[in-house]
Design an enzyme around this catalytic site. Sequence first.
Site, PDB file in Angstrom:
ATOM      1  NE  ARG A 242      38.390  32.473  33.834  1.00 29.10           N
ATOM      2  CZ  ARG A 242      39.031  33.766  33.748  1.00 29.10           C
ATOM      3  NH1 ARG A 242      40.235  33.502  33.807  1.00 29.10           N
ATOM      4  NH2 ARG A 242      38.238  34.785  33.482  1.00 29.10           N
ATOM      5  CD  GLU A 271      40.571  30.797  40.953  1.00 28.35           C
ATOM      6  OE1 GLU A 271      40.196  32.040  41.009  1.00 28.35           O
ATOM      7  OE2 GLU A 271      41.069  30.635  39.845  1.00 28.35           O
ATOM      8  CG  HIS A 288      42.382  33.792  39.158  1.00 24.07           C
ATOM      9  ND1 HIS A 288      41.310  33.341  38.804  1.00 24.07           N
ATOM     10  CD2 HIS A 288      42.769  34.937  37.823  1.00 24.07           C
ATOM     11  CE1 HIS A 288      40.873  33.679  37.428  1.00 24.07           C
ATOM     12  NE2 HIS A 288      41.881  34.741  37.136  1.00 24.07           N
TER      13      HIS A 288
END
Length: 323
Positions: A242, A271, A288
Amino acid sequence: MMDKASSIKKVFISTHPFGEISSKPLDLLEAQGISYGLNPYGRKITTSELATQIKDCDALIAGTEIIDSSVFENAPNLKLISRVGIGLDGIDFDLAKMHDVKIAFTPDAPTLAVAELCIGLMFDCLRMITATDRHLREGKWHRHMGGLLYGKTVGIIGMGRIGKTLAHLLQPFNVKIMANDIEPDMAFGHMMGIEWVDKRTLLENSDVISLNVPLTKSTYHLVDDKAIEKMKPTAILINTARGPIVDESALVDALQQGMIAGAAVDVFENEPYDGPLNQCETVVLTCHMGASTKESRQRMELEATDEIIRYNSNEKLKNEVLF
């Protein structure tokens, strides 16, 4: 607790994409007579958008979006949140309990995909593959002198499903594995020849450091400027966990000053990402995409959908989060 009817009649699917690799998850919902709405935005949904979309829904098949009071208050019929993936830091558990909403997730499905990406990013950084590709496209023929993974010391912070799978995948490379975890699995460590160490020892002695912990209050900015100062100048940092686990500003400073050799970052504090890491030459950036394999995505979608069907059939949830 709120008094809610037991059956699920409508589901909102906030994660995107969904049902594109295989229509089976949607087919299963239809076979159960459950209607559904799909994320209409073609991107990660915002919390305010989710609060609007979920109003008349009984269940949510969620991604990594933030699920806060505005969502719970706008979904009076909400009974279940079934998370596609493993991270749960976007869900307010206190509010879920207050509104009598169950939570399930799919912890096993993305494990191998994330662990394989860790390996790929290690090779990329050590051999400077992305940098060489970028230079070649710019007309520069320069053979970078990289390093081997074989024989190095790899530090794994977080030895849960992904950390353990990563340790298995690293076995052919004759690496020394140092690991840190709040609840070390001593039997697994003995079987795999892992050395359990404190964070300082791991940071000071590892050639490659992989972060594989969940985001919690205790792991927020776990890697900050002080942690980076302890790392070898030849070390590489890999974050597929994360974004907020790493202090991004500290990492930018470290890369610009050459305090560490490089980094690979798949997850970010905000993001989609557009920030100063983009200007750092010695970092590999991905979007991601740890779980983004066809095999893992299809399995995650199916497992998340299966939890909806189990709930609707009054069966025990397979991967309920207890809180």
